[in-house]
Design a protein around this motif. Structure first.
Motif, mmCIF file in Angstrom:
data_model
loop_
_atom_site.group_PDB
_atom_site.id
_atom_site.type_symbol
_atom_site.label_atom_id
_atom_site.label_comp_id
_atom_site.label_asym_id
_atom_site.label_seq_id
_atom_site.Cartn_x
_atom_site.Cartn_y
_atom_site.Cartn_z
ATOM 1 N N VAL A 20 0.841 -1.198 0.000
ATOM 2 C CA VAL A 20 0.000 0.000 0.000
ATOM 3 C C VAL A 20 0.879 1.252 0.000
ATOM 4 C CG1 VAL A 20 -1.837 1.232 1.180
ATOM 5 C CG2 VAL A 20 -1.807 -1.237 1.197
ATOM 6 N N LEU A 21 1.970 1.180 0.752
ATOM 7 C CA LEU A 21 2.902 2.309 0.763
ATOM 8 C C LEU A 21 3.411 2.591 -0.652
ATOM 9 C CD1 LEU A 21 4.392 4.303 2.612
ATOM 10 C CD2 LEU A 21 6.236 2.655 2.769
ATOM 11 N N LEU A 22 3.797 1.509 -1.346
ATOM 12 C CA LEU A 22 4.241 1.651 -2.730
ATOM 13 C C LEU A 22 3.158 2.309 -3.569
ATOM 14 C CD1 LEU A 22 5.912 -1.682 -3.890
ATOM 15 C CD2 LEU A 22 6.830 0.601 -4.099
ATOM 16 N N ARG A 23 1.928 1.810 -3.401
ATOM 17 C CA ARG A 23 0.816 2.279 -4.225
ATOM 18 C C ARG A 23 0.569 3.761 -3.983
ATOM 19 N NH1 ARG A 23 -0.973 0.381 -8.660
ATOM 20 N NH2 ARG A 23 -1.776 -1.622 -8.014
ATOM 21 N N PHE A 24 0.546 4.155 -2.701
ATOM 22 C CA PHE A 24 0.271 5.552 -2.407
ATOM 23 C C PHE A 24 1.422 6.438 -2.850
ATOM 24 C CE2 PHE A 24 -3.411 4.339 -0.091
ATOM 25 C CZ PHE A 24 -4.193 5.476 -0.034
ATOM 26 N N THR A 25 2.644 5.977 -2.571
ATOM 27 C CA THR A 25 3.784 6.829 -2.899
ATOM 28 C C THR A 25 3.901 7.040 -4.398
ATOM 29 O OG1 THR A 25 4.867 5.764 -1.062
ATOM 30 C CG2 THR A 25 6.217 7.159 -2.433
ATOM 31 N N PHE A 26 3.792 5.950 -5.144
ATOM 32 C CA PHE A 26 4.095 6.077 -6.566
ATOM 33 C C PHE A 26 2.868 6.341 -7.416
ATOM 34 C CE2 PHE A 26 7.770 3.938 -4.865
ATOM 35 C CZ PHE A 26 8.762 4.729 -5.389
ATOM 36 N N THR A 27 1.768 5.606 -7.166
ATOM 37 C CA THR A 27 0.624 5.816 -8.035
ATOM 38 C C THR A 27 -0.126 7.087 -7.669
ATOM 39 O OG1 THR A 27 0.386 3.456 -8.242
ATOM 40 C CG2 THR A 27 -1.477 4.784 -8.930
ATOM 41 N N ILE A 28 -0.420 7.263 -6.374
ATOM 42 C CA ILE A 28 -1.350 8.334 -6.012
ATOM 43 C C ILE A 28 -0.630 9.665 -5.895
ATOM 44 C CG2 ILE A 28 -2.921 9.140 -4.231
ATOM 45 C CD1 ILE A 28 -3.739 6.273 -3.826
ATOM 46 N N PHE A 29 0.407 9.706 -5.041
ATOM 47 C CA PHE A 29 1.106 10.981 -4.910
ATOM 48 C C PHE A 29 2.051 11.226 -6.072
ATOM 49 C CE2 PHE A 29 -0.166 10.184 -0.533
ATOM 50 C CZ PHE A 29 -0.755 11.405 -0.234
ATOM 51 N N GLY A 30 2.637 10.145 -6.550
ATOM 52 C CA GLY A 30 3.595 10.309 -7.633
ATOM 53 C C GLY A 30 4.985 10.521 -7.085
ATOM 54 N N ALA A 31 5.946 9.905 -7.751
ATOM 55 C CA ALA A 31 7.309 9.946 -7.244
ATOM 56 C C ALA A 31 7.834 11.370 -7.176
ATOM 57 C CB ALA A 31 8.217 9.082 -8.120
ATOM 58 N N ASN A 32 7.439 12.200 -8.134
ATOM 59 C CA ASN A 32 7.962 13.567 -8.135
ATOM 60 C C ASN A 32 7.550 14.312 -6.893
ATOM 61 O OD1 ASN A 32 9.210 13.321 -10.560
ATOM 62 N ND2 ASN A 32 7.374 13.861 -11.711
ATOM 63 N N PHE A 33 6.260 14.131 -6.510
ATOM 64 C CA PHE A 33 5.772 14.807 -5.320
ATOM 65 C C PHE A 33 6.469 14.268 -4.072
ATOM 66 C CE2 PHE A 33 2.780 14.718 -1.744
ATOM 67 C CZ PHE A 33 2.707 16.084 -1.515
ATOM 68 N N ALA A 34 6.498 12.925 -3.968
ATOM 69 C CA ALA A 34 7.010 12.323 -2.747
ATOM 70 C C ALA A 34 8.502 12.559 -2.579
ATOM 71 C CB ALA A 34 6.718 10.822 -2.739
ATOM 72 N N PHE A 35 9.213 12.577 -3.682
ATOM 73 C CA PHE A 35 10.668 12.593 -3.552
ATOM 74 C C PHE A 35 11.302 13.925 -3.913
ATOM 75 C CE2 PHE A 35 9.739 8.029 -4.365
ATOM 76 C CZ PHE A 35 9.920 7.664 -3.051
ATOM 77 N N LEU A 36 10.574 14.761 -4.660
ATOM 78 C CA LEU A 36 11.151 16.067 -4.965
ATOM 79 C C LEU A 36 10.607 17.125 -4.010
ATOM 80 C CD1 LEU A 36 11.246 16.009 -8.857
ATOM 81 C CD2 LEU A 36 13.060 15.527 -7.227
ATOM 82 N N ASN A 37 9.278 17.151 -3.837
ATOM 83 C CA ASN A 37 8.709 18.155 -2.928
ATOM 84 C C ASN A 37 9.016 17.831 -1.476
ATOM 85 O OD1 ASN A 37 7.621 18.860 -5.344
ATOM 86 N ND2 ASN A 37 5.641 19.449 -4.479
ATOM 87 N N LEU A 38 8.918 16.537 -1.143
ATOM 88 C CA LEU A 38 9.192 16.122 0.228
ATOM 89 C C LEU A 38 10.403 15.193 0.193
ATOM 90 C CD1 LEU A 38 5.582 15.199 1.331
ATOM 91 C CD2 LEU A 38 6.824 17.286 1.843
ATOM 92 N N PRO A 39 11.260 15.258 1.218
ATOM 93 C CA PRO A 39 12.457 14.390 1.188
ATOM 94 C C PRO A 39 12.132 12.984 1.690
ATOM 95 C CG PRO A 39 12.520 15.785 3.109
ATOM 96 C CD PRO A 39 11.246 16.127 2.393
ATOM 97 N N LEU A 40 11.046 12.398 1.179
ATOM 98 C CA LEU A 40 10.613 11.119 1.718
ATOM 99 C C LEU A 40 11.684 10.044 1.539
ATOM 100 C CD1 LEU A 40 8.325 9.523 3.007
ATOM 101 C CD2 LEU A 40 7.552 8.923 0.732
ATOM 102 N N HIS A 41 12.383 10.100 0.401
ATOM 103 C CA HIS A 41 13.329 9.010 0.157
ATOM 104 C C HIS A 41 14.456 9.007 1.167
ATOM 105 C CE1 HIS A 41 14.622 12.509 -1.899
ATOM 106 N NE2 HIS A 41 15.681 11.962 -2.463
ATOM 107 N N TRP A 42 14.898 10.199 1.575
ATOM 108 C CA TRP A 42 15.982 10.202 2.568
ATOM 109 C C TRP A 42 15.492 9.685 3.907
ATOM 110 C CZ3 TRP A 42 20.653 9.862 1.232
ATOM 111 C CH2 TRP A 42 21.082 10.436 0.041
ATOM 112 N N VAL A 43 14.270 10.110 4.270
ATOM 113 C CA VAL A 43 13.710 9.633 5.534
ATOM 114 C C VAL A 43 13.637 8.101 5.501
ATOM 115 C CG1 VAL A 43 11.684 9.642 6.999
ATOM 116 C CG2 VAL A 43 12.402 11.748 5.854
ATOM 117 N N LEU A 44 13.037 7.580 4.440
ATOM 118 C CA LEU A 44 12.885 6.129 4.349
ATOM 119 C C LEU A 44 14.233 5.434 4.320
ATOM 120 C CD1 LEU A 44 9.942 5.597 1.842
ATOM 121 C CD2 LEU A 44 9.925 5.393 4.311
#
Lengths: 487, 499, 119
Positions: B265-289
């Motif tokens: 579900v995390l994958l689905r929300f991160t990539f499909t719904i929010f989109g990688a650009n939002f999750a990883f460019l707008n928010l530093p989610l990848h570094w946190v994870l």
């Protein structure tokens, strides 16, 4: 029979031996007959491949690809041929010796010993014939895991401790360093197949190349480059036939074999010559040679002295490969075979002394040569080969190494070889001197013992004779080594 | 295509959930353990067949969209099956089937006779929830199924033999509910901003408003909620107690599937719904994870080394393995997502095999403490073989499924130019070596304790599923076509039109 | 500033309740109090949903000519489901508390931790 079928047979025979030995495990005579028959058959199969390789015919078989591009495939080239010949021949000899030793000492769990031994041989043959790094890695790990029960044969606290060291260093280095190196090679070059001339040139920069070289050298823990050597002395707690397997037949040979294979077929000699790190690695190997020899001097336990001698001899192969001249590479390939014969002779002699006289220390050996002339005679030949004197085969490999070192103007290597030869002499000759010329010292504790059981003697004499014969008739071995470097 | 089969195929996504859901009250009504088991097992087999059919169809014909009750999305609830969740559906239902095959003997040993049919009722309900989470294309529906699976798993864990199971279940209930409520808040914020709950619709509408603060808050709430459910460090505290004290079959099922579904579900929300650009460019989610994943890899493995109860040890190992999966997700590349899905699949197999083996051992010696393992190598050789095989897979030794996971993970790290990650991955694998080897030494090197009668293997009905799962660890190390092809196709789908 | 706060009073209430509930869950050692806190926490989210569906001046969504503006019914329906889930959670939680009390003789967290210790 085609080459592919022969390879399958060479891998299948020892794998088949394992369950067969298990099934007839309750009847020692049949069990030993199975081992010897299959070992003999394996040698014949390997020798049948030899003419194909000498004729330059491709001999390969692919078994499948778990990941696209990563094949489980085998293909025979000259260096692997040398290793396979040595391993399959010494399996027979070592089995004969094991029969004498295991029965003579009433060792427990003999069936398990022979089963694991057969699996280890299968892994070695697979390693020798591996076509790419992935297959080689699989066999390398299989060899570690199948020899672990052998090292911990006695199942006591000491054996468990040794087993931890053994597994910790070997699996640790291979998973921690070798595997990342292989994956990095795959990512950088898109290939892990052993290719004549190497696959790195033009694709990997000098800095990354240097790091990779170190990862490989230390990741191949079986080659025992210091400080990765600690498993070797630790594993000495195992019965002597296991030591012989580790030091001569399979394990350490698999290590240096992998090193030579990686330098020749993955890096390529030409690429390595441009790598500053290759010189550093050469110094590291030279350091290991000298340090291990000095440590060996100070060991009173005969098997431990032999173990440190192995550490030093292995680095000969690594250093010879890193001198980066074709002649020294030939020397490295030859030394794999030569050291195998010499060291197995020495270990079997140590085992014979233990079986007949229950002595393990160098200081106890005074005068033993008169009671066990055959054993100590063979020991002397093995020692001479280690030192590198004629008429033993050690001379030939050292000769090629020296020639190569001069050709490549690596005078550091020349100095190391000369110095270590002196050191080798310093730790082997006193044993021979004491055994034959000193009077017996033990005050009555020694009951009248004679020679070791006949199977042990037979095996000893066979390998000692092999050492001399390899000096007198190095034909095929030289030819294979020449093919390796394209001469 | 004939009418009936055509109808059946058309309704597969609904059947995937409805069949086990209908089986749950039937188990309750059955009232007897044997009958309830037959119902549950039949439903699980049907679910596996459905999942296999869906996997086949999605892989060859592309994504399937199913409109629940005929209401068109975005107003109606849509079920969407693509290669990403088809793989999860297949894993969950297949593991449920194998574990159910393992159940009768194990449950008879560990659960009071009067409540065994309730056990099967809860088990199949838990399966329903997990399948529902995976199959649905509606954000709120995810919450509902999440709670179905969670509530039933709290009850299942509480059925463990020791009274500790009760406190473990309560602890899990508190943390699980907080996680689910966080998720609910996130979904509410999204609905507030977009007026839709359909995932595809959300995906279309979010980019226009992605700079607004509620959307960022929604992402944070959803990620934290799911991280709690997935036991991502440092939100993993419920997991060791829950796994250690649950009945053996429940540990095997939940360890292999529940956290994996949350990660999906995390994958689905991160990539499909929010989109990688939002999750990883707008928010530093990848570094946190990434940072949390690396800590999880080491903290989990270190804790595992010092556990005296082997089930707890495996639970901590799961935390480390979840770290690997999260690490792969945090790389935010096609290779990373493939690696994550492959490891979700492979790790499910490893842990199912290991926990089933624990069940076999508990069946015979009534304990899973490491000191009681002494001498079992000789007395239960087949169970120990399964443990060694699955343990090697856990280490990532070649020719096991675990190696394939590590191979793809390391490749993904190298593609992202993160060399140091490779070193960390290798180092943490070495820690796994330490705890797996502790187990091997305990089994093979020590004589059985005095006073323990000579135990034998567990009954075949337990041993065979265990060996099957261990064998699959080897099989998927040799033939990787299924997970790899599905995962790579899924990664392409999840990243479609991004990056 | 004040106007902004007053305009969104429903959110402030939700946030306040949420924090109260969350604090209770974390800080209280009594398992029943924990459950009460959990309920408050969940309820705050229900309020968030319900208030967000409200349209100023709108009525309940009954189709009738007299009304033009309706509140959004979907969040309300969603929360109906969530309430059911919440009730189930509370019931299960209380059931567990009863069982814990039966086997441990206490429902205080610190005493429970001591009871099992490192056995």
């Amino acid at each position: 029979m085609t080459g592919a079928a022969l390879i399958i047979l060479a891998l299948g025979l020892p794998l088949l031996a394992a369950p067969l030995i298990w099934i007839v495990g309750n009847r020692p005579n049949r069990r030993e007959a199975v081992t010897l028959t299959i070992a003999a058959a394996l040698l014949l199969v390997v020798l049948a491949i030899l003419p194909l390789v000498l004729a330059g015919l491709p001999v390969r078989v692919a078994l499948g690809a778990p990941v696209p591009g990563l094949n489980i495939a085998f293909s025979v080239e000259p260096l692997g041929m040398i290793f396979a010949c040595v391993a399959s021949f010494l399996w027979i000899v070592n089995s004969v010796f094991s029969i004498g030793y295991m029965r003579g000492n009433n060792e427990p769990r003999q069936t398990r010993f022979y089963v694991c031994f057969a699996i280890a041989i299968a892994a070695s043959i697979g390693l020798a014939f591996a076509e790419n790094l992935f297959t080689l890695f699989v066999c390398y790990e299989a060899l570690t895991l199948s020899t672990y029960p052998l090292v911990t044969h006695h199942k006591n606290a000491e054996a468990r401790q040794a087993g931890r060291t053994y597994l910790g260093i070997l699996l640790g280095s291979s998973v921690g360093l070798l595997l990342p190196a292989i994956i990095a090679t795959w990512v950088l070059t898109g290939s892990v197949t052993f290719t004549t001339g190497g696959i790195m040139a033009g694709k990997v920069g000098p800095v990354i190349g240097g790091i990779l070289l170190l990862l490989y050298l230390y990741g191949i823990g079986k080659a025992a480059l210091m400080p990765m050597h600690r498993w070797l002395p630790a594993a000495m707690v195992a019965p002597t036939p296991v030591s012989a397997l580790l030091h001569a037949v399979a394990v350490v040979k698999a290590g240096v074999f992998t090193v030579v294979k990686v330098t020749v077929y993955i890096f390529g000699l030409d690429y390595l010559r441009e790598l500053a790190m290759a010189d550093v690695a050469l110094y590291l190997a030279g350091f290991t040679i000298l340090t291990a020899s000095i440590i060996a001097l100070r060991q009173d336990n005969l098997k431990r002295r032999l173990a440190y001698s192995t550490v030093s001899q292995l680095s000969y192969v690594i250093m010879a490969a890193l001198i980066l001249s074709p002649l020294s590479t030939m020397g490295a390939a030859l030394h794999i075979a030569v050291h195998a014969f010499g060291k197995i002779t020495l270990f079997m002699a140590a085992g014979a002394i233990y079986t007949a006289a229950h002595k393990t220390k160098v200081s106890e050996l005074a005068g033993i040569g008169r009671r066990m002339p055959w054993t100590m005679g063979a020991f002397a030949i093995g020692a001479i080969s280690m030192i590198g004197l004629p008429p033993a085969a050690g001379f030939i490999s050292k000769w090629y190494m020296l020639l190569g070192a001069f050709e490549a103007e690596q005078f550091f290597a020349v100095v190391v070889i000369v110095l270590s030869t002196l050191l080798n002499a310093a730790y082997f000759l006193p044993i021979i001197y004491a055994a034959f010329l000193k009077p017996q010292t033990d005050g009555g504790s020694s009951h009248g013992h004679g020679e070791a059981p006949l199977p042990i003697l037979l095996a000893l004499v066979a390998t000692a004779a092999g050492t001399v014969l390899l000096f007198l008739f190095p034909g095929s071995a030289l030819e294979l080594a020449g093919l390796l470097v394209g001469r | 295509m004939s009418g009936l089969i055509g109808d059946l195929l058309a309704h597969l996504p609904a059947l995937q959930v409805v069949v086990p859901l209908a089986a749950a009250p039937l188990c309750l009504l059955a009232g007897r353990a044997g009958l309830a088991w037959i119902i549950a097992f039949t439903a699980a087999v049907a679910a596996t067949a459905t999942a296999a059919a869906l996997a086949y169809l999605t892989f060859h014909n592309g994504t399937i969209s199913y409109h629940m009750g005929g209401w068109a999305p975005p107003w109606g609830i849509e079920y969407v099956v693509d290669t990403a969740n088809a793989l999860i559906l297949l894993l969950v239902s297949a593991i449920a089937t194998v574990v159910l095959a393992f159940c009768p003997a194990s449950v008879a040993r560990e659960i009071r006779p009067g409540s065994q049919h309730l056990f099967y009722c809860m088990f199949i309900l838990c399966l329903t929830g997990l399948l529902g989470i995976a199959v649905t294309g509606d954000a709120f529906n995810v919450f509902v199924f999440l709670e179905i699976s969670s509530l039933s798993s709290y009850a299942l864990i509480a059925m463990g033999g020791h009274r500790k199971a009760l406190t473990a279940a309560f602890q899990y209930l508190i943390m699980g509910t907080i996680g689910a409520t966080f998720f609910l808040i996130g979904v509410g914020l999204l609905y507030m901003m977009t007026g839709t709950l359909n995932m595809a619709d959300l995906q279309a509408r979010i980019p226009a408003i992605q700079d607004s603060r509620p959307v960022a808050a929604a992402m944070a709430f959803i990620t934290v909620g799911l991280a709690l459910k997935a036991a991502l460090f440092p939100l993993h505290l419920w997991l060791p107690n829950a796994y250690a004290s649950a009945p053996s079959a429940v540990s095997a099922f939940i360890a292999a599937t529940a956290t994996k579904v949350s990660l999906y579900v995390l994958l689905r929300f991160t990539f499909t719904i929010f989109g990688a650009n939002f999750a990883f460019l707008n928010l530093p989610l990848h570094w946190v994870l990434l940072v949390l994943a690396v800590i999880a890899m080491f903290a989990g493995s270190f804790s595992a080394i010092f556990q005296r109860d082997v089930k707890r040890m495996l639970a901590y190992s799961s935390i480390a393995q979840i770290g690997y999966i999260t690490l792969a997700i945090s790389l935010a590349s096609s290779a990373g997502i493939s690696a994550a899905l492959i490891h979700i699949f492979n790790h499910g197999l490893m842990k199912a095999a290991l926990f089933c083996a624990m069940g076999c051992i508990f069946y015979r010696i009534g304990s899973t403490r490491i000191e009681h393992f002494a001498g079992l190598g000789r007395q239960m050789p087949w169970t120990m073989t399964a443990i060694v095989a699955a343990g090697l897979s856990l280490l990532g030794v070649p020719l096991t499924a675990g190696f394939i996971s590590k191979w793809y993970l390391v490749q993904a790290a190298l593609q992202a130019d993160l060399w140091w990650l490779v070193i960390l991955i290798a180092a943490s694998s070495l820690l796994a070596l330490v705890y797996v080897w502790r187990l091997v030494e305990a089994m093979y090197f020590k004589a059985p304790p005095a006073g323990r009668e000579d135990v034998g293997e567990a009954p075949l009905s337990m041993l065979l599923p265990t060996l099957l799962l261990a064998g699959l660890n080897i099989y998927f190390g040799l033939d990787t076509r299924l997970p790899v092809a599905m995962a790579e196709s899924a990664a392409a789908l999840l990243l479609r039109g991004q990056m | 500033m004040l106007q902004v706060i007053l305009d969104h009073y429903n959110y402030w209430i939700a946030i306040f309740l949420m924090m109260v509930g969350f604090y209770t869950v974390v800080a209280r050692g009594n398992l029943v109090k924990k459950l009460v806190g959990l309920n408050i926490f969940q309820t705050s989210v229900f309020l968030l949903y319900i208030s967000m569906g409200k349209v100023t001046g709108g009525t309940a969504p009954i189709l009738d000519d007299r009304f033009q503006v309706y509140s959004n019914p979907i969040p309300h329906v969603l929360i109906l489901t969530a309430i059911v889930v919440g009730v189930a959670t509370t019931a299960l939680g209380l059931g567990l508390v009863v069982r814990i009390r039966e086997s441990y003789g206490t429902i205080e967290e610190d005493e429970l931790d001591l009871a099992d210790g490192e056995t």
